[in-house]
Design a protein around this motif. Structure first.
Motif, short mmCIF file in Angstrom:
data_model
loop_
_atom_site.label_atom_id
_atom_site.label_comp_id
_atom_site.label_asym_id
_atom_site.label_seq_id
_atom_site.Cartn_x
_atom_site.Cartn_y
_atom_site.Cartn_z
N PRO A 132 -83.55 61.98 26.93
CA PRO A 132 -84.41 61.15 27.84
C PRO A 132 -85.01 60.46 26.98
O PRO A 132 -85.57 59.35 27.37
CB PRO A 132 -84.80 62.33 28.74
CG PRO A 132 -85.09 63.44 27.86
CD PRO A 132 -83.64 63.59 27.14
N VAL A 133 -85.61 60.89 25.83
CA VAL A 133 -86.58 60.11 24.88
C VAL A 133 -85.85 59.11 24.13
O VAL A 133 -86.24 58.17 24.10
CB VAL A 133 -87.26 61.11 23.97
CG1 VAL A 133 -88.10 60.51 23.09
CG2 VAL A 133 -88.07 62.40 24.95
N GLU A 179 -82.76 60.56 15.34
CA GLU A 179 -83.46 61.23 14.51
C GLU A 179 -84.17 62.41 15.16
O GLU A 179 -84.50 63.41 14.48
CB GLU A 179 -84.54 60.29 14.08
CG GLU A 179 -84.02 59.17 13.34
CD GLU A 179 -85.22 58.15 12.78
OE1 GLU A 179 -86.43 58.43 13.22
OE2 GLU A 179 -85.04 57.36 12.19
N MET A 180 -84.31 62.45 16.46
CA MET A 180 -84.85 63.71 17.13
C MET A 180 -83.88 64.74 17.17
O MET A 180 -84.34 65.97 17.31
CB MET A 180 -85.12 63.53 18.73
CG MET A 180 -86.18 62.04 18.90
SD MET A 180 -86.75 62.00 20.26
CE MET A 180 -87.79 63.32 20.70
N LYS A 205 -94.20 47.80 31.23
CA LYS A 205 -93.26 48.99 31.46
C LYS A 205 -94.06 50.17 30.91
O LYS A 205 -95.22 50.24 30.57
CB LYS A 205 -92.27 48.64 30.33
CG LYS A 205 -91.50 47.28 30.37
CD LYS A 205 -90.50 47.04 29.38
CE LYS A 205 -89.69 45.62 29.66
NZ LYS A 205 -90.52 44.33 29.66
N ARG A 206 -93.13 51.26 31.04
CA ARG A 206 -93.69 52.67 30.76
C ARG A 206 -92.62 53.35 29.99
O ARG A 206 -91.27 52.94 30.27
CB ARG A 206 -94.04 53.46 31.94
CG ARG A 206 -93.02 54.15 32.93
CD ARG A 206 -92.47 53.18 33.68
NE ARG A 206 -91.40 53.89 34.66
CZ ARG A 206 -90.35 53.18 35.30
NH1 ARG A 206 -90.34 52.15 35.15
NH2 ARG A 206 -89.84 54.12 36.15
N ARG A 207 -92.96 54.40 28.87
CA ARG A 207 -92.13 54.91 28.16
C ARG A 207 -92.59 56.08 27.79
O ARG A 207 -93.77 56.47 27.60
CB ARG A 207 -91.52 54.27 27.04
CG ARG A 207 -90.59 54.90 26.21
CD ARG A 207 -90.19 53.80 24.81
NE ARG A 207 -89.39 54.53 23.98
CZ ARG A 207 -87.91 54.55 24.20
NH1 ARG A 207 -87.32 53.87 25.43
NH2 ARG A 207 -87.24 55.23 23.45
N PRO A 208 -91.79 57.44 28.00
CA PRO A 208 -90.54 57.42 28.57
C PRO A 208 -90.18 57.36 29.99
O PRO A 208 -91.27 57.86 30.62
CB PRO A 208 -89.98 58.86 27.95
CG PRO A 208 -91.05 59.40 27.73
CD PRO A 208 -92.31 58.54 27.64
N ILE A 209 -89.05 56.91 30.56
CA ILE A 209 -88.95 56.93 32.03
C ILE A 209 -88.14 58.13 32.31
O ILE A 209 -86.79 58.23 31.71
CB ILE A 209 -87.94 55.68 32.17
CG1 ILE A 209 -88.72 54.40 31.78
CG2 ILE A 209 -87.53 55.49 33.89
CD1 ILE A 209 -87.97 53.17 32.05
#
Length: 703
Positions: A132-133, A179-180, A205-209
């Motif tokens: 998700p991220v 990288e995560m 916008k927004r993050r993370p969705i």
């Protein structure tokens, strides 16, 4: 207890007791009561289904397999939530349950129909397969067979999100190539509290969705290109928190509001490549205000200075004018300096071999009237002009000059900025500066197309007076001791040579502070002159030592000139009075045998042939006797002569010795010359100072 279990056919015996072949036998068993207590607990949403699927296993009509026990993953998930209950001890080990061809429940869903997981998600069988991220797809589990081997029951297929290590992770996860690395999957928990997606702000916008945000997680809002957050808008970050009273999850802050970014809009309108050309100069007149922030390093020997300065160039560009009301009352804006035209400036008197021109990147300020302000903060290494003649009262002029093109003029600005009062302008064009032993002023000036920050510095002489000049003066004074020491002492020449060599060391020390140039400082020239005088008077001292031990009388003119007249002038008195006589003395040594105390003794002279003064001639016998007597008498007289001569020589030598002690004319002459040397040395040193100042001063003093 097992009504609505999800299947109609069951088969016995179950794995709890293989002797129970009827439902009545199962219900009457001691294990059934403990399992009933476990089934009625709320430790897991599917614990009742698991207990029932174990007590009355599912029966399939397949000829190959008639009984289906619960899947091990289902057991592991329920065990994680319920193993702390006492009733769980009646339940068999999860290891007896198969991981293939087994009975399992369907994936749970939320009231809205979204997939969700129960407990820790060990039995999650959904299709979610994305980080998700990072937003990238999950890696396949079979990419690492060694990881799959310990968890054959976890259904690690393809790249679907799972939780095989149920005791290390709290929800389904997967590996990603980002990288995560390991990421928790965006799977909604069926019974945990959390925040839902708040949606994007207007023009943002927004993050993370995510579909579900756990308590403590944050979301970041951004505005679209050309928009910005309103001044009174909520923060651009929001955190999911739990209400302590109701237990419900909610976002701590509301969604922010985005509005049109007038600065962005203005930049697009003014600086569009179709409208604005950076290569075209808008004006030929530049204004400047500047000041010296700090002198980083000052090297007078290399005649270089490293200066930190700050300046502001201003000019007007009519192409950058706008009406503030059309852009939300925006009266000024700041943009990167490489977006507008800037004058090309050349650093004069540059001393940095690595300097390539230009300035550090900064922001320019644009006014709605078209005025452009270009601030500059930089370090420069430039040359200086040092006048070392009056060291340590010398001075140095250092300038940081910037020259524009021939078509431009630079003028000193008449206004001061309201933020920085240190700027030098036409009204306030000087400022005091201090750097170590140097003191002076910085002055701003402009001539045609050149602007200069000129630093006029003077040295504080206290340090060099104490450590450099005073030793030289002490050595010059110590040279006087050479003429005071007794002449007959052999240390006089050695002492003078030591002083001379010390002056050479002092000369090296003085010149070590100053650059090599055609003009020597006054103190260095004075040391050289004093060294020459010392050498000259050392030669004269050597001459005095030589004549001091010389014997005999001096010439009459020397006696009159030096021992009488010059001795009186030197306050030594008339030294000729110490002499017995000014006439030359007779020789002390006599060659006459019969000369005794100035008289000739003729009474001792006798004829040796026996003749007498009488006329009568004695007989032969008589004459023989008389001759023998005379011969004896003559021998006695000769012995007396020798004794008298020895006595006379001794008396003469004693008299000459007395005359030498009393006369010593060359010793007196040496004393007069020694006193004369002392007076002439002092006079020569006093005369050398103004003469060196007059002759050594350069005819053209650099400014």
């Amino acid at each position: 207890m097992c009504m609505g279990i999800g299947y109609q056919n069951m088969t016995l015996p179950n794995p709890l007791d293989f002797t129970h072949t009827t439902v009545a036998q199962v219900e009457n068993s001691t294990t059934f009561s403990n399992l009933s207590t476990l089934a009625d607990s709320k430790c897991h949403p599917r614990v009742r289904d698991l207990v029932c699927a174990t007590i009355v296993p599912r029966c399939e009509s397949s000829p190959n397999l008639r009984q289906q026990l619960p899947c091990r993953s289902w057991c592991e998930e329920v065990k994680f939530s319920c193993e702390k209950l006492d009733s769980w001890s009646a339940f068999p080990s999860c290891e007896i349950f198969p991981h293939a061809n087994c009975n399992n429940v369907k994936t749970s869903t939320t009231p809205e129909g979204e997939e969700c997981f129960d407990g820790n998600g060990a039995n999650y069988r959904g299709d979610e397969a994305r980080g998700p991220v990072s937003g990238v797809g999950c890696d396949r589990w079979d990419d690492d067979p060694t990881f799959i081997a310990p968890y054959p029951w976890a259904n690690l297929v393809d790249n679907k999100c799972r939780n095989p290590d149920a005791y290390s992770f709290s929800r389904p996860w997967c590996f990603t190539s980002s990288e995560m690395g390991l990421e928790y999957c965006d799977v909604i928990p069926c019974n945990d509290k959390g925040c839902k997606d708040p949606g994007h702000p207007t023009f943002g916008k927004r993050r993370p969705i995510l579909k579900f945000y756990w308590p403590g997680e944050t979301i970041t809002y951004t505005c679209d290109k050309g928009f910005k957050f309103k001044k009174d808008s909520p923060p651009n970050k929001a955190q999911c928190v739990i209400n302590d009273t109701t237990g419900e999850a909610y976002w701590a802050t509301k969604r922010p509001y985005c509005e049109v970014d007038q600065t962005f809009k203005l930049q697009n309108d003014l600086l569009s490549t179709n409208v604005y050309a950076m290569a075209v100069a808008p004006t030929a007149s530049l204004g400047i205000k500047a000041y010296v922030v700090n002198i980083i390093n000052l090297d007078e020997k290399a005649e270089q200075i490293v200066t930190s300065f700050k300046a502001e160039y201003t000019w007007k560009d009519e192409r950058l004018q706008w009406v503030p009301k059309e852009y939300g009352d925006l009266g000024q804006m700041f943009i990167v300096d490489d977006q507008v035209w800037k004058p090309t400036l050349t650093l004069q008197r540059n001393a940095d071999t690595d300097y390539s021109g230009g300035f550090p990147k900064t922001e320019v300020k644009l006014e709605s009237t078209g005025e452009v302000t270009w601030p500059i903060t930089s370090l420069t290494t430039t040359t200086c002009t040092l006048d070392p003649f009056l060291f340590p009262h010398d001075n140095m002029t250092c300038a940081v000059c910037w020259k524009a093109g021939e078509d431009y003029t630079i003028e000193c600005s008449n206004s001061t900025t309201h933020k920085d009062r240190d700027f030098l302008t036409c009204q306030n064009n000087a400022k005091d500066i201090i750097k170590g032993e140097w003191r002076g002023k910085a002055t701003l000036s402009t001539i045609n197309n050149t602007a200069c920050l000129t630093m006029t510095l003077k040295r504080d002489p206290t340090y060099h007076y104490s450590t450099t000049i005073s030793p030289c003066l002490i050595l010059i004074i110590l040279m006087i001791i050479t003429f005071i020491m007794p002449i007959d002492k052999g240390d006089r020449i050695g002492f003078g040579v030591t002083i001379l060599l010390s002056m050479v060391v002092s000369l090296v020390v003085v010149t070590g502070f100053l650059p090599v140039s055609s003009a020597l400082p006054f103190i260095a020239m004075l040391i050289i002159v004093c060294m020459a005088l010392m050498a000259l008077f050392m030669l004269s001292t050597l001459f005095i030592i030589i004549i001091h031990d010389k014997k005999g009388p001096v010439p009459k003119w020397v006696r009159t000139l030096f021992l009488k007249n010059i001795a009186r002038a030197l306050l030594m008195g008339d030294l000729t009075k110490k002499l017995k006589s000014e006439e030359p003395k007779r020789p002390c040594r006599s060659n006459k045998v019969n000369y005794i105390e100035g008289h000739d003794n003729h009474s001792l002279d006798m004829p040796i042939d026996g003749a007498s003064s009488g006329e009568d001639n004695p007989s032969l016998d008589t004459r023989n006797e008389v001759g023998t007597a005379l011969m004896g008498l003559k021998g006695s007289v000769d012995e007396l002569k020798v004794s008298v001569r020895q006595l006379s020589d001794a008396m003469t030598q004693a008299s000459c010795a007395d005359d030498d002690d009393e006369v010593a004319e060359y010793a007196l002459l040496a004393n007069v010359l020694d006193r004369l040397n002392l007076i002439l040395y002092i006079i020569a040193i006093c005369v050398a100072i103004p003469c060196t100042m007059l002759i050594g001063r350069p005819r053209i003093i650099p400014s």
